[in-house]
Design a protein around this motif. Structure first.
Motif, PDB file in Angstrom:
ATOM      1  N   ASP A   1       7.579  -4.444 -42.105  1.00  0.00           N
ATOM      2  CA  ASP A   1       6.338  -4.302 -41.309  1.00  0.00           C
ATOM      3  C   ASP A   1       6.072  -5.430 -40.752  1.00  0.00           C
ATOM      4  O   ASP A   1       5.457  -6.438 -41.434  1.00  0.00           O
ATOM      5  N   LEU A   2       5.693  -5.649 -39.534  1.00  0.00           N
ATOM      6  CA  LEU A   2       5.442  -6.714 -38.875  1.00  0.00           C
ATOM      7  C   LEU A   2       4.032  -6.565 -37.636  1.00  0.00           C
ATOM      8  O   LEU A   2       3.890  -7.638 -37.009  1.00  0.00           O
ATOM      9  N   SER A   3       3.473  -5.600 -38.339  1.00  0.00           N
ATOM     10  CA  SER A   3       2.223  -5.281 -37.536  1.00  0.00           C
ATOM     11  C   SER A   3       1.002  -6.491 -37.609  1.00  0.00           C
ATOM     12  O   SER A   3       0.187  -6.203 -36.742  1.00  0.00           O
ATOM     13  N   THR A   4       1.037  -7.411 -38.298  1.00  0.00           N
ATOM     14  CA  THR A   4       0.283  -8.432 -38.502  1.00  0.00           C
ATOM     15  C   THR A   4       0.420  -9.338 -37.419  1.00  0.00           C
ATOM     16  O   THR A   4      -0.814 -10.300 -37.078  1.00  0.00           O
ATOM     17  N   LEU A   5       1.527  -9.504 -36.936  1.00  0.00           N
ATOM     18  CA  LEU A   5       1.643 -10.550 -35.807  1.00  0.00           C
ATOM     19  C   LEU A   5       0.741 -10.624 -34.588  1.00  0.00           C
ATOM     20  O   LEU A   5       0.621  -9.224 -34.068  1.00  0.00           O
ATOM     21  N   ARG A   6       0.105 -11.586 -34.300  1.00  0.00           N
ATOM     22  CA  ARG A   6      -0.671 -11.337 -33.080  1.00  0.00           C
ATOM     23  C   ARG A   6      -0.034 -12.519 -31.918  1.00  0.00           C
ATOM     24  O   ARG A   6      -0.586 -12.169 -30.815  1.00  0.00           O
ATOM     25  N   HIS A   7       0.384 -13.482 -32.229  1.00  0.00           N
ATOM     26  CA  HIS A   7       0.543 -14.598 -31.188  1.00  0.00           C
ATOM     27  C   HIS A   7       1.819 -15.397 -31.755  1.00  0.00           C
ATOM     28  O   HIS A   7       1.467 -16.217 -32.898  1.00  0.00           O
ATOM     29  N   VAL A   8       2.920 -15.310 -31.119  1.00  0.00           N
ATOM     30  CA  VAL A   8       4.062 -16.000 -31.398  1.00  0.00           C
ATOM     31  C   VAL A   8       4.388 -16.724 -30.323  1.00  0.00           C
ATOM     32  O   VAL A   8       4.906 -16.397 -29.227  1.00  0.00           O
ATOM     33  N   VAL A   9       4.735 -18.186 -30.459  1.00  0.00           N
ATOM     34  CA  VAL A   9       5.004 -19.297 -29.316  1.00  0.00           C
ATOM     35  C   VAL A   9       6.472 -19.274 -29.317  1.00  0.00           C
ATOM     36  O   VAL A   9       6.980 -19.594 -30.516  1.00  0.00           O
ATOM     37  N   HIS A  10       6.860 -19.312 -28.139  1.00  0.00           N
ATOM     38  CA  HIS A  10       8.446 -19.849 -28.073  1.00  0.00           C
ATOM     39  C   HIS A  10       8.516 -20.659 -26.892  1.00  0.00           C
ATOM     40  O   HIS A  10       7.781 -20.857 -26.182  1.00  0.00           O
ATOM     41  N   SER A  11       9.464 -21.858 -27.246  1.00  0.00           N
ATOM     42  CA  SER A  11       9.563 -23.035 -26.240  1.00  0.00           C
ATOM     43  C   SER A  11      10.976 -23.639 -26.630  1.00  0.00           C
ATOM     44  O   SER A  11      11.585 -23.315 -27.785  1.00  0.00           O
ATOM     45  N   GLY A  12      11.038 -24.883 -26.237  1.00  0.00           N
ATOM     46  CA  GLY A  12      12.351 -25.771 -26.689  1.00  0.00           C
ATOM     47  C   GLY A  12      13.577 -25.627 -26.017  1.00  0.00           C
ATOM     48  O   GLY A  12      14.452 -26.330 -25.870  1.00  0.00           O
ATOM     49  N   ALA A  13      13.819 -24.490 -25.499  1.00  0.00           N
ATOM     50  CA  ALA A  13      14.902 -24.049 -24.581  1.00  0.00           C
ATOM     51  C   ALA A  13      14.618 -22.875 -23.627  1.00  0.00           C
ATOM     52  O   ALA A  13      13.645 -21.952 -24.228  1.00  0.00           O
ATOM     53  N   PRO A  14      15.280 -22.663 -22.658  1.00  0.00           N
ATOM     54  CA  PRO A  14      15.209 -21.541 -21.792  1.00  0.00           C
ATOM     55  C   PRO A  14      15.572 -20.376 -22.633  1.00  0.00           C
ATOM     56  O   PRO A  14      16.447 -19.984 -23.622  1.00  0.00           O
ATOM     57  N   CYS A  15      14.702 -19.100 -22.344  1.00  0.00           N
ATOM     58  CA  CYS A  15      14.986 -17.741 -22.996  1.00  0.00           C
ATOM     59  C   CYS A  15      15.479 -16.820 -21.906  1.00  0.00           C
ATOM     60  O   CYS A  15      14.882 -16.527 -20.938  1.00  0.00           O
ATOM     61  N   ALA A  16      16.645 -16.206 -22.067  1.00  0.00           N
ATOM     62  CA  ALA A  16      17.051 -15.258 -21.146  1.00  0.00           C
ATOM     63  C   ALA A  16      16.294 -13.958 -21.141  1.00  0.00           C
ATOM     64  O   ALA A  16      15.719 -13.684 -22.082  1.00  0.00           O
ATOM     65  N   PRO A  17      15.872 -13.556 -20.117  1.00  0.00           N
ATOM     66  CA  PRO A  17      14.866 -12.657 -19.698  1.00  0.00           C
ATOM     67  C   PRO A  17      15.302 -11.154 -20.522  1.00  0.00           C
ATOM     68  O   PRO A  17      14.279 -10.646 -21.126  1.00  0.00           O
ATOM     69  N   GLU A  18      16.452 -10.958 -20.678  1.00  0.00           N
ATOM     70  CA  GLU A  18      16.830  -9.587 -21.461  1.00  0.00           C
ATOM     71  C   GLU A  18      16.574  -9.894 -22.978  1.00  0.00           C
ATOM     72  O   GLU A  18      16.426  -8.968 -23.555  1.00  0.00           O
ATOM     73  N   VAL A  19      16.750 -11.092 -23.377  1.00  0.00           N
ATOM     74  CA  VAL A  19      16.461 -11.464 -24.996  1.00  0.00           C
ATOM     75  C   VAL A  19      15.021 -11.324 -25.085  1.00  0.00           C
ATOM     76  O   VAL A  19      14.421 -10.609 -26.140  1.00  0.00           O
ATOM     77  N   LYS A  20      14.097 -11.800 -23.978  1.00  0.00           N
ATOM     78  CA  LYS A  20      12.848 -11.741 -24.106  1.00  0.00           C
ATOM     79  C   LYS A  20      12.291 -10.303 -24.086  1.00  0.00           C
ATOM     80  O   LYS A  20      11.397  -9.774 -25.102  1.00  0.00           O
ATOM     81  N   ARG A  21      12.942  -9.524 -23.256  1.00  0.00           N
ATOM     82  CA  ARG A  21      12.244  -8.029 -23.230  1.00  0.00           C
ATOM     83  C   ARG A  21      12.617  -7.413 -24.511  1.00  0.00           C
ATOM     84  O   ARG A  21      11.753  -6.605 -24.997  1.00  0.00           O
ATOM     85  N   ALA A  22      13.848  -7.636 -25.186  1.00  0.00           N
ATOM     86  CA  ALA A  22      14.325  -7.242 -26.286  1.00  0.00           C
ATOM     87  C   ALA A  22      13.296  -7.334 -27.443  1.00  0.00           C
ATOM     88  O   ALA A  22      12.821  -6.487 -28.301  1.00  0.00           O
ATOM     89  N   MET A  23      12.855  -8.590 -27.358  1.00  0.00           N
ATOM     90  CA  MET A  23      11.909  -8.972 -28.497  1.00  0.00           C
ATOM     91  C   MET A  23      10.577  -8.473 -28.270  1.00  0.00           C
ATOM     92  O   MET A  23       9.822  -7.831 -29.303  1.00  0.00           O
ATOM     93  N   LEU A  24      10.189  -8.267 -27.134  1.00  0.00           N
ATOM     94  CA  LEU A  24       8.806  -7.810 -26.589  1.00  0.00           C
ATOM     95  C   LEU A  24       8.979  -6.342 -27.129  1.00  0.00           C
ATOM     96  O   LEU A  24       7.980  -5.599 -27.656  1.00  0.00           O
ATOM     97  N   ASN A  25       9.860  -5.584 -26.828  1.00  0.00           N
ATOM     98  CA  ASN A  25      10.182  -4.041 -27.201  1.00  0.00           C
ATOM     99  C   ASN A  25      10.052  -3.945 -28.636  1.00  0.00           C
ATOM    100  O   ASN A  25       9.488  -2.726 -29.058  1.00  0.00           O
TER     101      ASN A  25
END
Length: 493
Positions: free
Chosen positions: A252-276
C-alpha cells in the motif's frame, strides 16, 4: 514517532539525537575542532551522519562527506586536500585505508574495536556542548570526479539571513512539515539524500533511512512507516519498475504525497510509468553542488511540458547564454546560468580562478546546456563537455539516449563521442540489455525517432553500465575502455 530517525530496525528519538550531537560537539571541540575547521566523514547510512552534521554546526565547523565507494587512493587524496582536523568513519571502511590516512590525523571509529577510539564511547565520555554556533553553515563537498580527480566545492560561511533563505528553499523543495515521514533511499555522502534528512529532521518530521537500496524493501518501508515524502534518483525508478507486477501490487503506497527526483536525467517513459503507478506525487528538481537546487516542477506541470525540469523557486533565476556570450531569448539553446539569490556563496577549494570562470553577470554555470520556453520553464539538452561536434554539427548525447531508452529491450544506455578522421567525432552507444540486440534493428528503431546524423556509428552491448550510487554513468570509464579496444563492438555503421 514524530521526530524519530529510523535506520534498519533501530530507532533513535529526537531528544536522544540532539543530546548525542551536543556531546559530540564537545568531544570535537576537545579534539581541537573550531570555527572554520573541517571534519571528514567516511560513513555509511547511519545515525552518525546526522549527529556529526548537527555537531559541526554547533562549532561553526563543517563536514566533508566522503564517498566510501571510492578507491583508497581517491579517499586519501580528499583527506590530504581537505586537511581535516578529524576523521569519523565506520571501522571496516577505515580498516581498508591504511597508509592513505595522513599522519597525525585523529580518527574516530563507528563500531570500532581496534586502535581508534570508539564513536559511542567517545560521545558518552563528554558532557553536552552549550553553544549553538553562529549559523555559519559552511560545508565542503567533493563531486563525483567523473572527469578526473574529485573537485571540492566549498560553501562559504553564511550570514543569518542567508542561512534562513537556504532553509526556506529546502522547505519548498522537500515540502517539509512536522508530520512528514520521509524516506532516504540514497547514500548520505551525497547532498541530494542528505538534504531531505536534514530538512525533515529540522522541521520535526520522521526520517526512515535505508542502509542500502533494495526495490521491494523500499515498497515495504513505505507501507510499514506510512511514508509521505521521499527523494530518489531515476536509476532507482528503473529498478522499481522491473519488479514483478505481483510484487508491485503487494504494498500500500497510498500515503505518498511528495517524492523528489533529481541527480540525473529521467527518461520520459520511465517517469510516465512511475506516475501511472505511484500517482501524481513525483516532483523533479534541478541544480548543482555549486548552486544548490534552483528549479522545481510538479507532476501536473510536467505532464503539460514533458522533459522540463521546471521554473526557479523563490529567489531563483535561470538564464541561457549563447555562443556569442550574450543572453538568449526563449527557445534558443545555450549554456545554463542559474542561482538562488540570497543564499551562501561558494568557491572551488584551492582554485579561485576556476570559481571566477563559472560566473557571469552574477549567475553560475555548472556546464549544462539547455533552453527556456516562453513561460520560463527550463529544458536540458546535455553537458557542454558531452556535446559532440560531428561533421560540423552539434549533437547532444542525452537526446540520443532518450531515444534509445524507448526501445523495449534497452534497460540503460550511454552515448558519447570519440575521435574520427573523417567527421572529427562520431557517436558510440553502450547499451545495457538482457536480450540479443541486432544492430540493424536498433538503427531502424532510431531512424523513426531522431535524425540520421544522430544515430551512433558504433554499438556496444553489455550486461551493465558503470554508475555511481547517485545514478550518474561513468562515461569517462566507458570512453577509455572503447578507445583502448577493450570493448567488443556489436555493430558499426
Amino acid at each position: 514517532m514524530s521526530g524519530d530517525v529510523i535506520v534498519g530496525d533501530r530507532i533513535r528519538g529526537r531528544a536522544e539525537l540532539l543530546d548525542r550531537a551536543a556531546r559530540l560537539a564537545r568531544a570535537m571541540a576537545a579534539a581541537g575542532v573550531g570555527a572554520g575547521d573541517a571534519v571528514a566523514l567516511l560513513l555509511r547510512n547511519d545515525f552518525a551522519v546526522l549527529e556529526a552534521n548537527l555537531a559541526v554546526r554547533r562549532l561553526d565547523a563543517y563536514g566533508v562527506p566522503i564517498n566510501w565507494h571510492w578507491h583508497p587512493t581517491e579517499i586519501g587524496y580528499v583527506l590530504r586536500d581537505a586537511t581535516p582536523r578529524l576523521l569519523i568513519g565506520h571501522a571496516d571502511l577505515l580498516d581498508g585505508l591504511g597508509a592513505h590516512i595522513p599522519e597525525g590525523l585523529r580518527v574516530i571509529a563507528v563500531g570500532g574495536t581496534g586502535e581508534q577510539p570508539d564513536y559511542d564511547d567517545w560521545i558518552a565520555a563528554h558532557e553536552a556542548h552549550e553553544g549553538h554556533g553562529n549559523g555559519l553553515g559552511s560545508s565542503m563537498v567533493y563531486t563525483s570526479g567523473t572527469t578526473g580527480k574529485p573537485k571540492a566545492v566549498r560553501r562559504l560561511p553564511a550570514t543569518g539571513e542567508e542561512s534562513a533563505q537556504r532553509a526556506r528553499v529546502l522547505a519548498v523543495i522537500h515540502d517539509t512539515a512536522p508530520g512528514n515521514v520521509a524516506l532516504v533511499t540514497g547514500p548520505l555522502y551525497h547532498l541530494f539524500s542528505q538534504a531531505i534528512l536534514m530538512a525533515t529532521f529540522a522541521a520535526g518530521g520522521t526520517v526512515v533511512v535505508m542502509e542500502r537500496f533494495d526495490p521491494e524493501d523500499c515498497l515495504r518501508l513505505i507501507e510499514q512507516h506510512h511514508v509521505t515524502h521521499g527523494a530518489l534518483v531515476p536509476t532507482l525508478f528503473v529498478r522499481l519498475l522491473r519488479l514483478p507486477e505481483e510484487v508491485k501490487g503487494r504494498y500500500d503506497l497510498s500515503t505518498l504525497r511528495h517524492v523528489v527526483h533529481s541527480g540525473a536525467p529521467c527518461a520520459p517513459e520511465v517517469k510516465r510509468a512511475m506516475l501511472n503507478w505511484w500517482g501524481p506525487v513525483l516532483y523533479e528538481t534541478y541544480g548543482s553542488t555549486e548552486t544548490g537546487v534552483v528549479t522545481k516542477i510538479s507532476p501536473r506541470e510536467w505532464l503539460a511540458r514533458p522533459g522540463s525540469v521546471g521554473r526557479p523557486v523563490l529567489t531563483g533565476e535561470v538564464r541561457i547564454r549563447g555562443d556569442d556570450g550574450q543572453w538568449t531569448e526563449a527557445g534558443r539553446t545555450g549554456d545554463i546560468y542559474l542561482r538562488i539569490h540570497g543564499t551562501p556563496d561558494f568557491t572551488f577549494h584551492g582554485d579561485p580562478e576556476k570559481r571566477a570562470a563559472v560566473e557571469y553577470d552574477g549567475l553560475i554555470t555548472c556546464g549544462d546546456m539547455g533552453w527556456l520556453d516562453e513561460e520560463g520553464y527550463l529544458f536540458l539538452c546535455d553537458r557542454r563537455a558531452d556535446m559532440v561536434l560531428s561533421g560540423g554539427v552539434n549533437i547532444y548525447p542525452a537526446e540520443v539516449e532518450a531515444a534509445l531508452l524507448e526501445h523495449p529491450a534497452v534497460s540503460d544506455c550511454a552515448v558519447f563521442g570519440v575521435p574520427d578522421a573523417e567527421y572529427g567525432e562520431v557517436l558510440v552507444a553502450y547499451l545495457q540489455s538482457d536480450e540479443a540486440l541486432i544492430p540493424d534493428e536498433v538503427t531502424a528503431f532510431l531512424r523513426g525517432r531522431i535524425a540520421g546524423y544522430k544515430i551512433p556509428r558504433h554499438l556496444v552491448v553489455g550486461a551493465s553500465l558503470p554508475r555511481e550510487e547517485t545514478g550518474k554513468i561513468l562515461k569517462r570509464r566507458l570512453r577509455e575502455s572503447f578507445l583502448a579496444g577493450e570493448a567488443r563492438e556489436t555493430g558499426a555503421y
